[in-house]
Write a protein that holds these residues in place. Sequence first.
Motif, PDB file in Angstrom:
ATOM      1  N   ALA A  93      -0.413  35.775  -0.966  1.00 29.94           N
ATOM      2  CA  ALA A  93       0.814  36.497  -1.299  1.00 29.94           C
ATOM      3  C   ALA A  93       0.657  37.114  -2.681  1.00 29.94           C
ATOM      4  N   HIS A  94       0.978  38.381  -2.795  1.00 33.20           N
ATOM      5  CA  HIS A  94       0.929  39.102  -4.067  1.00 33.20           C
ATOM      6  C   HIS A  94       1.801  40.329  -3.908  1.00 33.20           C
ATOM      7  N   ASN A  95       1.850  41.186  -4.924  1.00 34.14           N
ATOM      8  CA  ASN A  95       2.626  42.421  -4.829  1.00 34.14           C
ATOM      9  C   ASN A  95       1.886  43.646  -5.325  1.00 34.14           C
ATOM     10  N   PHE A  96       0.821  43.467  -6.085  1.00 30.75           N
ATOM     11  CA  PHE A  96       0.166  44.614  -6.716  1.00 30.75           C
ATOM     12  C   PHE A  96      -1.342  44.672  -6.505  1.00 30.75           C
ATOM     13  N   GLY A  97      -1.884  43.727  -5.741  1.00 31.69           N
ATOM     14  CA  GLY A  97      -3.319  43.743  -5.537  1.00 31.69           C
ATOM     15  C   GLY A  97      -4.069  43.442  -6.815  1.00 31.69           C
ATOM     16  N   ASP A  98      -5.295  43.894  -6.887  1.00 26.98           N
ATOM     17  CA  ASP A  98      -6.096  43.764  -8.107  1.00 26.98           C
ATOM     18  C   ASP A  98      -5.833  44.984  -8.982  1.00 26.98           C
ATOM     19  N   VAL A  99      -5.403  44.741 -10.209  1.00 24.56           N
ATOM     20  CA  VAL A  99      -5.180  45.816 -11.175  1.00 24.56           C
ATOM     21  C   VAL A  99      -6.027  45.500 -12.406  1.00 24.56           C
ATOM     22  N   SER A 100      -7.062  46.270 -12.622  1.00 29.12           N
ATOM     23  CA  SER A 100      -7.976  45.996 -13.725  1.00 29.12           C
ATOM     24  C   SER A 100      -7.267  46.135 -15.069  1.00 29.12           C
ATOM     25  N   ALA A 101      -7.735  45.398 -16.067  1.00 31.02           N
ATOM     26  CA  ALA A 101      -7.158  45.460 -17.403  1.00 31.02           C
ATOM     27  C   ALA A 101      -7.169  46.899 -17.925  1.00 31.02           C
ATOM     28  N   ASN A 102      -6.052  47.289 -18.544  1.00 30.83           N
ATOM     29  CA  ASN A 102      -5.875  48.614 -19.144  1.00 30.83           C
ATOM     30  C   ASN A 102      -5.747  49.733 -18.119  1.00 30.83           C
ATOM     31  N   LEU A 103      -5.584  49.379 -16.846  1.00 31.20           N
ATOM     32  CA  LEU A 103      -5.325  50.363 -15.805  1.00 31.20           C
ATOM     33  C   LEU A 103      -4.020  50.002 -15.096  1.00 31.20           C
ATOM     34  N   THR A 104      -3.459  50.945 -14.344  1.00 33.81           N
ATOM     35  CA  THR A 104      -2.217  50.665 -13.631  1.00 33.81           C
ATOM     36  C   THR A 104      -2.339  50.915 -12.134  1.00 33.81           C
ATOM     37  N   GLN A 105      -3.530  51.270 -11.670  1.00 33.88           N
ATOM     38  CA  GLN A 105      -3.705  51.550 -10.247  1.00 33.88           C
ATOM     39  C   GLN A 105      -3.966  50.265  -9.480  1.00 33.88           C
ATOM     40  N   ALA A 106      -3.169  50.044  -8.422  1.00 38.60           N
ATOM     41  CA  ALA A 106      -3.344  48.856  -7.598  1.00 38.60           C
ATOM     42  C   ALA A 106      -4.505  49.051  -6.631  1.00 38.60           C
ATOM     43  N   ASP A 107      -5.308  48.022  -6.480  1.00 41.01           N
ATOM     44  CA  ASP A 107      -6.466  48.039  -5.575  1.00 41.01           C
ATOM     45  C   ASP A 107      -6.220  46.984  -4.506  1.00 41.01           C
ATOM     46  N   THR A 108      -5.919  47.436  -3.290  1.00 41.88           N
ATOM     47  CA  THR A 108      -5.592  46.501  -2.205  1.00 41.88           C
ATOM     48  C   THR A 108      -6.519  46.628  -1.002  1.00 41.88           C
ATOM     49  N   VAL A 109      -7.605  47.399  -1.150  1.00 43.04           N
ATOM     50  CA  VAL A 109      -8.571  47.537  -0.053  1.00 43.04           C
ATOM     51  C   VAL A 109      -9.962  47.193  -0.565  1.00 43.04           C
ATOM     52  N   PRO A 110     -10.622  46.152  -0.046  1.00 42.52           N
ATOM     53  CA  PRO A 110     -10.118  45.280   1.009  1.00 42.52           C
ATOM     54  C   PRO A 110      -8.974  44.393   0.524  1.00 42.52           C
ATOM     55  N   ALA A 111      -8.312  43.754   1.480  1.00 39.14           N
ATOM     56  CA  ALA A 111      -7.200  42.864   1.159  1.00 39.14           C
ATOM     57  C   ALA A 111      -7.649  41.767   0.204  1.00 39.14           C
ATOM     58  N   LEU A 112      -6.713  41.300  -0.623  1.00 35.32           N
ATOM     59  CA  LEU A 112      -7.054  40.226  -1.547  1.00 35.32           C
ATOM     60  C   LEU A 112      -7.511  38.979  -0.791  1.00 35.32           C
ATOM     61  N   ALA A 113      -6.898  38.718   0.356  1.00 32.51           N
ATOM     62  CA  ALA A 113      -7.306  37.549   1.144  1.00 32.51           C
ATOM     63  C   ALA A 113      -8.765  37.658   1.572  1.00 32.51           C
ATOM     64  N   SER A 114      -9.203  38.867   1.905  1.00 29.31           N
ATOM     65  CA  SER A 114     -10.609  39.058   2.278  1.00 29.31           C
ATOM     66  C   SER A 114     -11.515  38.783   1.083  1.00 29.31           C
ATOM     67  N   ARG A 115     -11.101  39.236  -0.087  1.00 26.35           N
ATOM     68  CA  ARG A 115     -11.889  38.999  -1.302  1.00 26.35           C
ATOM     69  C   ARG A 115     -11.937  37.504  -1.633  1.00 26.35           C
ATOM     70  N   VAL A 116     -10.808  36.835  -1.444  1.00 26.65           N
ATOM     71  CA  VAL A 116     -10.755  35.398  -1.722  1.00 26.65           C
ATOM     72  C   VAL A 116     -11.631  34.633  -0.734  1.00 26.65           C
ATOM     73  N   LYS A 117     -11.575  35.019   0.536  1.00 29.10           N
ATOM     74  CA  LYS A 117     -12.422  34.362   1.533  1.00 29.10           C
ATOM     75  C   LYS A 117     -13.892  34.489   1.150  1.00 29.10           C
ATOM     76  N   ALA A 118     -14.294  35.681   0.736  1.00 27.52           N
ATOM     77  CA  ALA A 118     -15.681  35.892   0.310  1.00 27.52           C
ATOM     78  C   ALA A 118     -15.992  35.075  -0.938  1.00 27.52           C
TER      79      ALA A 118
END
Length: 355
Positions: A93-118
């Motif tokens: 569960a999240h709302n903004f995906g991965d957002v790198s420091a000093n950036l505001t663009q949300a990165d949700t592909v692949p899903a965070l759950a897929s990244r966590v599984k890996a």
Amino acid sequence: MKCSVITGSGSYLPAVLKPNSDFLHQQFFAEDHSPVKNNGQVVIDKFQAITGIRERRYAADSDNTSDLAIIAGEKAINDSGIDRESLDLLIVAHNFGDVSANLTQADTVPALASRVKAGLGIKNPACIAFDTLFGCPGWLMAIMQVEAFFKAGMAGKALVIGAETLSRVYDPFDRDSMIFSDGAGAVIMEAKEGNAAGIVACHAVSHCGEELHYLAMSPSNNPDEAQEVKHLKMKGRKVYEYALKHVPGAMKTCMDKSGIPVSEVKKIFIHQANEKMDDAILAAFYKLYGLEAPENIMPMCIQKLGNSSVATIPTLYDLVKKNHYPQHKLEAGDVILFASVGAGMNINAVCYRCA
């Protein structure tokens, strides 16, 4: 009958400590873009009096939401003692995906759950990984999804994580931004046959009319900032009024579904949004029964951890389970009530009997 039981928990408190004093010299702007004229100490004192927050945690620049989720998930797996390859579900569960420091663009592909599984090294393709977006109640909604999967006989073990890095998406020129923080919390759930413990009842509601934009993405309050860039914004008074009006009733509906008398509730875990608001919700909930709220029934961690959205409840639950709050103990058979409110606007509640 199979019951949905929490068999392990874990959490991660990011390394960067951010006390209120760090905002002392921050220039804030109002919603109408006018500068806030009160000095920094006055702003901080008012903020702390309302929210109870003295400090919060931010993720290190090198970490992202999925990194926090992996750490919390690893701890939950180890705490439960299960074989990670036996997991059927992995929900983040999240709302903004991965957002790198000093950036505001949300990165949700692949899903965070897929990244966590890996990241957890789980190879089993039968472990289905997906994300849940439901505002701050997202982690609790994921718990409800697991309950549905278990009851349908479609899964037997699940890892449920709430993770967020709100420090990457707030408007630094908005006073309300001091509420937000980063963190991750996780639990392992298992379908246990004939177990007296587990989820007893659930309830959720969504109000998507005039409440839709009480929490939303909008340009900075600072007129000199790029207005095409959007930040997380909150209409604090509206959220407070909405929560006080609707959350106590949702909690009572959940308890009514459970058939368990409110007098048997040992602890109530409310989303750590605002200390004053949570206290008011608790009082209003018991008032529906013609009672006063019992003392020492509601653990809180917002004072030191701030509002990390989906991560607040699983983090607080793990800290209580790991005896970080000696005044709050959980034992087998204890009835607890989880409740959350957030963007959507959404509310949910889960009645649970401890294993």
